[in-house]
Design a protein around this motif. Structure first.
Motif, short mmCIF file in Angstrom:
data_model
loop_
_atom_site.label_atom_id
_atom_site.label_comp_id
_atom_site.label_asym_id
_atom_site.label_seq_id
_atom_site.Cartn_x
_atom_site.Cartn_y
_atom_site.Cartn_z
N ASN A 152 0.79 -1.04 -0.05
CA ASN A 152 0.08 0.03 0.18
C ASN A 152 1.07 1.21 0.08
O ASN A 152 0.85 2.35 -0.58
CB ASN A 152 -1.02 -0.03 1.16
CG ASN A 152 -1.83 0.92 1.21
OD1 ASN A 152 -2.34 1.41 0.31
ND2 ASN A 152 -2.77 1.38 2.24
N TYR A 153 1.88 1.42 0.91
CA TYR A 153 2.81 2.64 0.96
C TYR A 153 3.97 2.05 1.71
O TYR A 153 3.95 1.00 2.57
CB TYR A 153 2.14 3.91 1.46
CG TYR A 153 1.44 3.49 3.00
CD1 TYR A 153 2.56 3.78 3.95
CD2 TYR A 153 0.28 3.45 3.25
CE1 TYR A 153 1.94 3.64 5.52
CE2 TYR A 153 -0.32 3.55 4.37
CZ TYR A 153 0.79 3.40 5.63
OH TYR A 153 0.17 3.17 6.90
N ARG A 157 6.65 3.78 4.62
CA ARG A 157 6.68 4.81 5.57
C ARG A 157 8.11 4.77 5.79
O ARG A 157 8.86 3.93 6.55
CB ARG A 157 5.78 4.33 6.87
CG ARG A 157 5.88 5.73 7.99
CD ARG A 157 4.94 5.42 9.08
NE ARG A 157 5.30 4.33 9.81
CZ ARG A 157 4.61 3.10 9.89
NH1 ARG A 157 3.42 3.10 9.55
NH2 ARG A 157 5.10 1.92 10.89
N ILE A 159 5.66 9.35 3.68
CA ILE A 159 5.07 8.30 2.91
C ILE A 159 5.17 8.20 1.55
O ILE A 159 5.09 9.34 0.94
CB ILE A 159 3.53 8.59 3.30
CG1 ILE A 159 3.28 8.62 5.15
CG2 ILE A 159 2.75 7.45 2.72
CD1 ILE A 159 3.47 7.33 5.66
N GLU A 189 3.97 6.41 -1.92
CA GLU A 189 2.88 5.15 -2.65
C GLU A 189 3.40 5.04 -4.17
O GLU A 189 4.44 5.45 -4.43
CB GLU A 189 1.75 5.85 -2.45
CG GLU A 189 1.05 6.16 -1.10
CD GLU A 189 -0.20 6.72 -1.20
OE1 GLU A 189 -0.47 7.86 -2.13
OE2 GLU A 189 -1.13 6.59 -0.38
N ASN A 190 2.40 4.28 -4.67
CA ASN A 190 2.86 3.69 -6.17
C ASN A 190 4.22 3.47 -6.34
O ASN A 190 5.08 3.85 -7.08
CB ASN A 190 2.65 5.05 -7.07
CG ASN A 190 1.29 5.60 -6.86
OD1 ASN A 190 0.17 4.70 -6.85
ND2 ASN A 190 1.05 6.83 -6.86
N LYS A 244 -2.06 -3.84 1.33
CA LYS A 244 -3.36 -3.13 1.06
C LYS A 244 -4.70 -3.37 1.40
O LYS A 244 -5.65 -2.62 1.60
CB LYS A 244 -3.28 -3.08 -0.69
CG LYS A 244 -2.22 -2.58 -1.32
CD LYS A 244 -2.72 -2.58 -2.85
CE LYS A 244 -1.57 -1.93 -3.70
NZ LYS A 244 -1.80 -1.86 -5.34
N ASN A 270 -3.40 -2.62 5.72
CA ASN A 270 -2.61 -1.94 6.51
C ASN A 270 -1.59 -2.51 7.44
O ASN A 270 -1.14 -1.62 8.24
CB ASN A 270 -3.30 -0.42 6.77
CG ASN A 270 -2.52 0.65 6.34
OD1 ASN A 270 -1.90 0.36 5.03
ND2 ASN A 270 -2.42 1.71 6.79
#
Length: 777
Positions: free
Chosen positions: A350-351, A353, A369, A371-372, A401, A404
């Motif tokens: 999902n991401y 951190r 953070i 993403e992608n 995803k 989390n």
């Protein structure tokens, strides 16, 4: 209803049969996979698997070289786990043994076999090692493994045909056994024969059977590529040779003597067209049935089964996502960290951190953070919240995803999994920032020149500085200077003291290395600079200005070179248009002057030359000089009244004036001169025709490629190549080479450019290498 079904049934059957044929034809046209070697390396967490394979045509059994596999995956059937594979070129050498039949039946094809085998060596795979074996009822090693193709060719030439039988299986079995002792690499046996496994008496020759040979080759992962020479019906077992190749992962070629070279070539192309798939798999202990599936460019999908053997159990990856820190570097120009992270299964993340913690105080400083994500990522972390000289920890967490939750992305040396990837670092930018040093300061005329050096010059965007008066400790007005980037970070900067009107005195020079925007990387002072103004001459000022701005020096130099080039070209053009001294009427005048003879020359000294400017003697009265013209020879002009002996010198009596210019400009020609002509002997098609006659109507008669009286449109002929004129003393015709590129010859003798050669009736004139004419008078 039943009647309708009965009528439709035949059509349905025909349709089903038709579609079955189409589907079968499509299936036959699809490339298939033939695995040559399977290599495994057992690692602590997985097995590194490499599969070496060829694509081949199902119908012909030949290797396919014009289709490229694009993607691949490997599935272990007993676990159902599928892993992606990377398609590459083979990364290990290949060991190839040529096993050549030397039995009695080969006596008629020995030479063809040698030629075909040696020809195949001109197109071999990369990193290929060859050995050569001949066999009949005995097996003889002619050459052990080597990369030296000359040694291999020599060994093939040593092949000697005997009158004995063909122990085919024993020879191939021995070659496979020898392959097991070769270094790590791919293996291949090229087996050539023109007969069956039998003695001269028709009995079985080998101690090993066909089945034993195939089992041995499959277990040792040695593909056997077979070449069968079919001399007569039934002399070889073609089906057996083809099955032997197919079972072991090789190729087969059956043909007659004329097809031998092509057969060897096809086998070599197949060996060159091998591919490799590399993947990490998690097999169970023992044998694991596996399937290799590939997508082929413009050819759809194909797959094949094989076996992966493991000595221990691999339960599989503990987490579908793992992370690895590939790089951590400070970018001085932006004062940010580039963090390079590689991920497995990034589509499940999902991401990421990324948190920065102070190591000593244990508090979180900042967090980011991202993403992608992709398999390979470069993350940019600002440092404005960090303090130089302190120790920090960077903690990276990857979340899924669905809920989390963090993945277990790293393991320690004992195999224990953790959800945080931690990297410790000290924030110390001083080691990567540019450093500046002033190496020397000299006074050049009334300016100061400083020599500087900079480390990490790629980060520097320019330099600036100013002067400080050491008596008042203040900045000198108008003393600020600047400079662009210096090559390799070192060079000189000129301080324009005269322009700034700086008086004599003692100064400190301050120089700064600049970054992006208003940032300053480094500064350096140079104290105790004593400056004294002095008078400077105009030449010193010009030299100083040119040195300060070299562009003006190069502009002046360029103008000078252009003028010189123009004068040279103009001088060359004048020479090429004016021709020889004979054309300008100078040669005859000089000869007469030497002899003390005063007689009229056929060409006046002031006769105009086309395209040339000729100086003329001053006349007692203004005379209008006619423009360039040519005078016809020897056509009789309209009769004019002859001057009386009292008004005309005796040497002009009985002369004919050609043309009608004033007497002072007339060209005098004897009426007894006969018109010459030129006959073409040889010329390229479309230029001149052999046998063609060209009349010489006027003198001088020019020959050239452009604008001449005789135009020869041939690349080897110069623009003004040669000219025919008449010697004023002997009244003989002569030819002069006008400094042509490819020269002029008379009767085979080359002419010196600018010098004349007399012409006689029948003289053969060569204009360059391709045009030949005959002078006729």
């Amino acid at each position: 209803m039943n009647a309708m079904l009965k009528k439709a049934l035949p059509y349905l059957l025909i349709g089903v049969l038709f579609f079955s044929i189409i589907i079968e034809a499509f299936a036959q046209s699809q490339p298939d996979v033939r695995i040559n070697t399977v290599s495994t390396i057992e690692l602590p967490d997985s097995v590194n698997l490499k599969v070496y394979f060829n694509l081949f045509d199902k119908q012909t059994g030949q290797a396919i070289t014009d289709i490229t596999p694009e993607t691949a995956q490997i599935t272990l059937l007993n676990t159902g786990l599928t892993t992606g594979g990377v398609i590459k070129q083979p990364d290990i050498p290949i060991y190839i043994t040529m096993v050549l039949d030397a039995s009695g039946s080969m006596s008629g094809a020995q030479a063809q076999l040698k030629d075909a085998a040696k020809l195949a060596l001109t197109n071999v795979p990369n990193d290929a090692f060859f050995s050569v074996v001949q066999f009949d009822e005995e097996i003889v090693l002619l050459q052990d493994f080597t990369e030296n193709q000359s040694a291999i060719s020599f060994a093939i030439d040593q092949l000697k045909v005997t009158g004995r039988g063909t122990c085919l299986y024993d020879a191939a079995y021995t070659a496979v056994e020898a392959m097991e002792k070769a270094p790590v690499g791919r293996r291949a046996v090229i087996l050539f024969t023109d007969g069956k496994d039998e003695t001269k008496e028709g009995k079985v020759c080998s101690q090993h059977t066909y089945r034993e040979l195939v089992d041995k080759a499959m277990k040792a992962q040695v593909p056997i590529h077979t070449i069968g020479l079919s001399v007569s019906a039934g002399n070889i077992n073609a089906v057996e040779l083809e099955n032997m190749a197919a079972s072991t992962g090789g190729f087969s070629a059956i043909g007659n003597e004329s097809q031998l070279k092509n057969s060897f070539e096809q086998i070599m192309l197949g060996l060159k067209a091998q591919w490799m798939v590399e993947s990490s798999v998690y097999p169970r202990q023992g044998d694991n049935n596996a399937v290799l599936t590939m997508n082929l460019k413009d050819a759809g999908e194909t797959s094949t089964a094989f076996i992966v053997t493991s000595s221990k159990e691999y339960p599989g990856p503990p987490s579908p996502v793992s992370a690895k820190l590939d790089g951590f570097a400070l970018r001085p120009e932006t004062m940010t960290y580039d963090v390079q992270i590689s991920l497995t299964s990034p589509e499940m993340v999902n991401y990421l951190r990324v948190a920065i913690w102070e190591k000593e105080g244990g508090s979180k400083i900042t967090e980011f953070i991202f993403e992608n994500l992709a398999s390979f990522n470069t993350l940019n972390i600002p440092t404005n919240a960090l303090t130089a000289g302190r120790d920090y920890e960077m903690r990276i967490v990857a979340t899924d995803k669905e809920n989390n939750f963090p993945f277990a992305i790293v393991k320690d040396d004992q195999g224990k999994a953790f959800t945080e990837l931690i990297h410790e670092f000290k924030f110390d930018p001083s080691g990567v920032l540019p450093k500046l040093s002033i190496q020397s300061v000299i006074q050049d005329n009334n300016d100061l020149v400083i020599q500087i050096a900079t480390t990490n010059p790629l980060l520097v965007k320019g330099y600036d500085g100013w002067l400080i008066d050491e008596e008042t400790n203040t900045v000198v007005p108008n003393s600020t200077f600047s400079s662009d980037v210096l090559p390799n970070g070192s060079g000189s900067i000129t301080i324009p003291m005269v322009e700034a009107k700086v008086p004599s005195g003692k100064y400190t020079i301050l120089v700064r290395a600049l970054g992006e925007g208003t940032s300053v990387f480094a500064s350096q002072q140079y104290n105790g600079v004593v400056y004294q103004t002095k008078k400077v001459s105009i030449f010193e000022r010009v030299f100083s200005a040119l040195r300060a701005s070299p562009i003006f020096f190069y502009i002046i130099l360029g103008i000078i070179l252009v003028v010189i080039a123009f004068l040279m070209i103009y001088n060359w053009r004048e020479k090429s248009l004016s021709g020889t001294p004979v054309m300008q009427g100078r040669l005859g005048g000089q000869m007469k002057a030497k002899r003390g003879i005063k007689e009229p020359s056929p060409f006046a000294d002031h006769e105009p030359i086309p395209g040339a400017s000729v100086a003329r003697p001053v006349q007692p009265s203004p005379v209008k000089i006619p423009g360039p013209q040519a005078y016809d020879l020897p056509v009789m002009p309209t009769p004019v009244a002859k001057p009386t002996p009292a008004s005309v010198p005796p040497d002009q009596l009985d002369q004919t004036i050609v043309g009608a210019p004033p007497m002072g400009d007339a060209t005098l020609v004897s009426p007894a001169i006969k018109l010459p002509s030129l006959s073409v002997v040889n010329a390229p098609p479309g230029v001149l025709s052999p046998g063609q006659k060209i009349s010489v109507q006027q003198l001088p008669f020019t020959i050239g490629r452009v604008g001449a009286m005789l135009t020869v449109s041939e690349a080897s002929v110069s623009r003004l190549h040669a000219q025919i004129s008449m010697d004023p003393q002997t009244k003989r015709f002569m030819i002069t080479d006008m400094n042509s590129s490819n020269g002029t010859r008379v009767n085979g003798t080359p002419l010196t450019p600018g010098q004349s050669s007399f012409l006689n009736h029948g003289s053969r004139i060569q204009i360059g290498p391709n045009v030949e004419i005959v002078f006729e008078n």
